[in-house]
Enzyme design. Structure first.
Site, PDB file in Angstrom:
ATOM      1  N   ARG A  17       0.833  -1.209   0.000  1.00  0.00           N
ATOM      2  CA  ARG A  17       0.000   0.000   0.000  1.00  0.00           C
ATOM      3  C   ARG A  17       0.866   1.258   0.000  1.00  0.00           C
ATOM      4  NH1 ARG A  17      -3.610  -0.741   4.975  1.00  0.00           N
ATOM      5  NH2 ARG A  17      -1.654  -1.655   5.658  1.00  0.00           N
ATOM      6  N   ASN A  35      -6.088  -3.023   1.792  1.00  0.00           N
ATOM      7  CA  ASN A  35      -6.013  -4.478   1.909  1.00  0.00           C
ATOM      8  C   ASN A  35      -7.421  -5.046   2.000  1.00  0.00           C
ATOM      9  OD1 ASN A  35      -3.210  -4.577   1.930  1.00  0.00           O
ATOM     10  ND2 ASN A  35      -3.058  -4.648   4.151  1.00  0.00           N
TER      11      ASN A  35
END
Length: 89
Positions: A17, A35
């Site tokens: 990320r 996620n």
């Protein structure tokens, strides 16, 4: 252009990320990344076709500790106009 992305493989717990956010900001791409409970990463990329495609290519490689098995890309259906790129929790 706006794309909805699903990335699978070893993409959680490896800085994916943060990698995506850093690269999106460098390219000027807006949207978000998060996620998923099934161990995939989901993202929305909004920007010029060239820059969105560049970010997708970077995500195919991912950060050093990751292993990208598959990326599914489709046109995003939401109408939101993003002003920045964020990591969603």
């Amino acid at each position: 252009m706006k794309k909805h992305i699903f990335i699978s493989g070893r993409v959680q717990g490896v800085g994916f990320r943060h990698f995506t956010k850093k690269n999106a900001e460098a390219l000027g791409v807006k949207g978000w990344v998060k996620n998923l409970p099934d161990k995939r990463v989901e993202a929305i990329f909004q920007g010029s076709e060239e820059k969105v495609d560049d970010l997708i290519q970077r995500c195919k490689k991912g950060p050093v500790a990751s292993f990208v098995q598959d990326i599914k890309v489709r046109d995003a259906k939401d109408e939101t106009v993003y002003k920045s790129f964020e990591v969603k929790l």
